[in-house]
Structures are given as structure tokens and as C-alpha cells.
Design a protein around this motif. Structure first.
Motif, PDB file in Angstrom:
ATOM      1  N   LEU A 110      12.268   8.101  23.488  1.00 31.49           N
ATOM      2  CA  LEU A 110      10.818   8.328  23.469  1.00 31.49           C
ATOM      3  C   LEU A 110      10.407   9.135  22.236  1.00 31.49           C
ATOM      4  N   MET A 111      11.228  10.097  21.843  1.00 30.42           N
ATOM      5  CA  MET A 111      10.954  10.861  20.626  1.00 30.42           C
ATOM      6  C   MET A 111      10.983   9.941  19.402  1.00 30.42           C
ATOM      7  N   GLY A 112      11.937   9.034  19.355  1.00 32.52           N
ATOM      8  CA  GLY A 112      12.021   8.082  18.254  1.00 32.52           C
ATOM      9  C   GLY A 112      10.813   7.162  18.206  1.00 32.52           C
ATOM     10  N   PRO A 157     -20.526   6.561  11.845  1.00 34.43           N
ATOM     11  CA  PRO A 157     -19.682   5.753  12.751  1.00 34.43           C
ATOM     12  C   PRO A 157     -18.534   5.050  12.016  1.00 34.43           C
ATOM     13  N   PHE A 158     -18.763   4.598  10.798  1.00 32.67           N
ATOM     14  CA  PHE A 158     -17.712   3.951  10.018  1.00 32.67           C
ATOM     15  C   PHE A 158     -16.651   4.965   9.597  1.00 32.67           C
ATOM     16  N   ALA A 159     -17.099   6.176   9.269  1.00 33.68           N
ATOM     17  CA  ALA A 159     -16.155   7.237   8.912  1.00 33.68           C
ATOM     18  C   ALA A 159     -15.279   7.594  10.111  1.00 33.68           C
ATOM     19  N   LEU A 160     -15.863   7.624  11.291  1.00 37.09           N
ATOM     20  CA  LEU A 160     -15.083   7.912  12.496  1.00 37.09           C
ATOM     21  C   LEU A 160     -14.042   6.827  12.756  1.00 37.09           C
ATOM     22  N   LEU A 161     -14.408   5.582  12.527  1.00 37.01           N
ATOM     23  CA  LEU A 161     -13.441   4.484  12.675  1.00 37.01           C
ATOM     24  C   LEU A 161     -12.309   4.613  11.660  1.00 37.01           C
ATOM     25  N   ARG A 162     -12.625   4.998  10.434  1.00 38.28           N
ATOM     26  CA  ARG A 162     -11.591   5.181   9.425  1.00 38.28           C
ATOM     27  C   ARG A 162     -10.686   6.369   9.758  1.00 38.28           C
ATOM     28  N   SER A 163     -11.183   7.324  10.533  1.00 37.67           N
ATOM     29  CA  SER A 163     -10.363   8.488  10.894  1.00 37.67           C
ATOM     30  C   SER A 163      -9.478   8.221  12.111  1.00 37.67           C
ATOM     31  N   LEU A 164      -9.648   7.085  12.759  1.00 35.39           N
ATOM     32  CA  LEU A 164      -8.881   6.774  13.965  1.00 35.39           C
ATOM     33  C   LEU A 164      -7.360   6.843  13.770  1.00 35.39           C
ATOM     34  N   PRO A 165      -6.785   6.297  12.676  1.00 37.97           N
ATOM     35  CA  PRO A 165      -5.334   6.444  12.508  1.00 37.97           C
ATOM     36  C   PRO A 165      -4.880   7.897  12.447  1.00 37.97           C
ATOM     37  N   ALA A 166      -5.654   8.764  11.806  1.00 34.47           N
ATOM     38  CA  ALA A 166      -5.283  10.185  11.720  1.00 34.47           C
ATOM     39  C   ALA A 166      -5.337  10.845  13.093  1.00 34.47           C
ATOM     40  N   ILE A 167      -6.320  10.480  13.887  1.00 36.29           N
ATOM     41  CA  ILE A 167      -6.422  11.012  15.256  1.00 36.29           C
ATOM     42  C   ILE A 167      -5.226  10.552  16.079  1.00 36.29           C
ATOM     43  N   MET A 168      -4.850   9.293  15.900  1.00 35.63           N
ATOM     44  CA  MET A 168      -3.706   8.756  16.633  1.00 35.63           C
ATOM     45  C   MET A 168      -2.405   9.444  16.217  1.00 35.63           C
ATOM     46  N   VAL A 169      -2.297   9.860  14.952  1.00 37.36           N
ATOM     47  CA  VAL A 169      -1.120  10.613  14.499  1.00 37.36           C
ATOM     48  C   VAL A 169      -0.986  11.878  15.331  1.00 37.36           C
ATOM     49  N   VAL A 170      -2.082  12.581  15.519  1.00 37.49           N
ATOM     50  CA  VAL A 170      -2.060  13.821  16.308  1.00 37.49           C
ATOM     51  C   VAL A 170      -1.595  13.535  17.730  1.00 37.49           C
ATOM     52  N   LEU A 171      -2.072  12.445  18.326  1.00 40.91           N
ATOM     53  CA  LEU A 171      -1.676  12.099  19.689  1.00 40.91           C
ATOM     54  C   LEU A 171      -0.189  11.763  19.776  1.00 40.91           C
ATOM     55  N   PHE A 172       0.341  11.032  18.806  1.00 38.44           N
ATOM     56  CA  PHE A 172       1.770  10.700  18.826  1.00 38.44           C
ATOM     57  C   PHE A 172       2.641  11.907  18.518  1.00 38.44           C
ATOM     58  N   VAL A 173       2.172  12.817  17.673  1.00 37.57           N
ATOM     59  CA  VAL A 173       2.917  14.054  17.415  1.00 37.57           C
ATOM     60  C   VAL A 173       2.979  14.887  18.696  1.00 37.57           C
ATOM     61  N   SER A 174       1.873  14.944  19.410  1.00 35.27           N
ATOM     62  CA  SER A 174       1.844  15.653  20.690  1.00 35.27           C
ATOM     63  C   SER A 174       2.818  15.030  21.680  1.00 35.27           C
ATOM     64  N   SER A 175       2.847  13.711  21.738  1.00 30.06           N
ATOM     65  CA  SER A 175       3.777  13.001  22.618  1.00 30.06           C
ATOM     66  C   SER A 175       5.226  13.284  22.218  1.00 30.06           C
ATOM     67  N   TYR A 176       5.490  13.355  20.913  1.00 30.67           N
ATOM     68  CA  TYR A 176       6.835  13.662  20.433  1.00 30.67           C
ATOM     69  C   TYR A 176       7.286  15.041  20.929  1.00 30.67           C
ATOM     70  N   PHE A 177       6.435  16.049  20.748  1.00 26.67           N
ATOM     71  CA  PHE A 177       6.830  17.406  21.139  1.00 26.67           C
ATOM     72  C   PHE A 177       6.955  17.561  22.650  1.00 26.67           C
ATOM     73  N   LYS A 178       6.166  16.826  23.387  1.00 21.51           N
ATOM     74  CA  LYS A 178       6.295  16.837  24.844  1.00 21.51           C
ATOM     75  C   LYS A 178       7.656  16.264  25.253  1.00 21.51           C
ATOM     76  N   TYR A 180      10.296  16.098  23.295  1.00 22.00           N
ATOM     77  CA  TYR A 180      11.313  17.004  22.777  1.00 22.00           C
ATOM     78  C   TYR A 180      11.541  18.192  23.716  1.00 22.00           C
ATOM     79  N   ARG A 181      10.447  18.736  24.240  1.00 20.05           N
ATOM     80  CA  ARG A 181      10.564  19.865  25.173  1.00 20.05           C
ATOM     81  C   ARG A 181      11.363  19.459  26.407  1.00 20.05           C
ATOM     82  N   LYS A 182      11.082  18.281  26.954  1.00 20.60           N
ATOM     83  CA  LYS A 182      11.813  17.825  28.143  1.00 20.60           C
ATOM     84  C   LYS A 182      13.251  17.488  27.805  1.00 20.60           C
ATOM     85  N   TYR A 183      13.491  16.909  26.635  1.00 25.82           N
ATOM     86  CA  TYR A 183      14.841  16.623  26.166  1.00 25.82           C
ATOM     87  C   TYR A 183      15.650  17.920  26.053  1.00 25.82           C
ATOM     88  N   SER A 184      15.035  18.950  25.467  1.00 27.09           N
ATOM     89  CA  SER A 184      15.718  20.241  25.307  1.00 27.09           C
ATOM     90  C   SER A 184      16.014  20.900  26.639  1.00 27.09           C
TER      91      SER A 184
END
Length: 188
Positions: A110-112, A157-178, A180-184
Motif C-alpha cells: 500500500l505504501m508503494g 474555476p479553471f485554476a482550481l481544476l489545474r490544482s487538482l493533481p497537487a491536491i491529490m498529491v497531498v491525499l496520496f502522501v497522507s495515505s502513504y504515512f497512514k 507507514y504508521r500501521k506498517y511500523s
């Protein structure tokens, strides 16, 4: 009944699917774009998700056979790799992982998954913003008064759509650390 839902956290998706089961709705299909199909049922079911990296057809057949031997029905997922959906009638065995080591391996996979998607989206974000930023209207920041506000509100609204990948990065980083914490915690 069909529902549209998008998840960035597999555990939250699993919890949501199991809440639907508790309400008496069994999942019958999951599309790749987040459309879940349910049917009313009187039986009690449990659903579990697993993430697997690439599996050859032979290994996928073995993987699927092991779970089916324990009563799990394969719902959805690609044999190439990704999220696998398993469902079965509720009984005393509700987990698909039998020991700490298999749970650790699951969180490691899941971390990968989270880091891979996060890096891909980070690259896409970089490519989108490197030359122009979020707002593309030429001369926007030098406009004055009502003209500025009209252009700014139109472009937002177009700027918000262009920012969607960056927002998704934050969500996947959060998922990674979650994960990682359970793995540890399972490592100890």
C-alpha cells in the motif's frame, strides 16, 4: 442502486463498502471510474480490499484460488496489478490476512501504491505549473478594478481544476504515512 464515489484511501473505501453491506446492500459491480452498483440482500456479507503489484497470469490464478478456497468471491480488479475487491457471506473468518507478516506485507504494498501515484501526480503538477502557474489569463495581475475581478472570477474555476493533481498529491502522501504508521506498528 448505483452510487458514485471517489476514494484516495483504500481503508476508507473498504469501510464505506462494509457500511453499505450493514445497511443490506451487497456490492455487485465496481467500475474503474468510481461507480458502485448495489443490490438489496437479506444475507450478511463482508468485503475486503487488497492491493497487489503486477502478478503473472499463473500467479494471479494461484492468488485468486487461495482466497476462493476460504470462501471469498473475487469481485473486481485487474490481474496486472492494483486494488482487488473480495466479498463473502459473513462468518467467523472476516479477515483476508491471517497473521502479522501478511498484514505488514499488505501495508508495504500500500505504501508503494500511494508513493507511486503521488510521485506521478507530483510530476504532472510540475509539468502543468512550471511555465504558467495556475492562472493563465494574460495580464491578469496588472488589470484594475472591475475588469480584474471579472477576469479573476472567470479564471478561478479553471485554476482550481489545474490544482487538482497537487491536491491529490497531498491525499496520496497522507495515505502513504497512514500505511507507514500501521506498517511500523506491526513491525514491533
Amino acid at each position: 442502486m448505483k452510487k458514485f464515489k471517489v476514494f484516495f484511501d483504500m481503508e476508507k473505501e473498504e469501510q464505506w463498502l462494509n457500511r453499505q453491506l450493514q445497511k443490506g446492500y451487497r456490492c455487485t459491480n465496481i467500475s474503474g471510474v468510481g461507480i458502485y452498483t448495489f443490490e438489496k440482500t437479506d444475507k450478511r456479507y463482508v468485503m475486503r480490499l487488497d492491493y497487489q503489484d503486477y502478478l503473472s497470469k499463473k500467479n494471479f490464478k494461484e492468488y485468486r484460488g487461495i482466497y476462493e478456497d476460504f470462501g471469498w468471491s473475487y469481485m473486481n480488479g485487474s490481474w496486472l496489478g492494483g486494488i482487488k475487491y473480495w466479498q463473502k457471506e459473513a462468518d467467523d473468518q472476516k479477515e483476508i490476512f491471517s497473521d502479522r507478516q501478511s498484514m505488514r506485507n499488505y501495508y508495504k504494498r500500500l505504501m508503494g501504491y500511494s508513493s507511486g501515484l503521488g510521485f506521478m501526480l507530483l510530476f504532472i503538477s510540475f509539468m502543468l505549473y512550471k511555465d504558467s502557474g495556475l492562472y493563465l489569463t494574460e495580464g491578469l495581475w496588472s488589470m484594475k478594478g472591475a475588469l480584474f475581478w471579472k477576469a479573476f472570477l472567470f479564471e478561478t474555476p479553471f485554476a482550481l481544476l489545474r490544482s487538482l493533481p497537487a491536491i491529490m498529491v497531498v491525499l496520496f502522501v497522507s495515505s502513504y504515512f497512514k500505511a507507514y504508521r500501521k506498517y511500523s506498528m506491526l513491525k514491533e
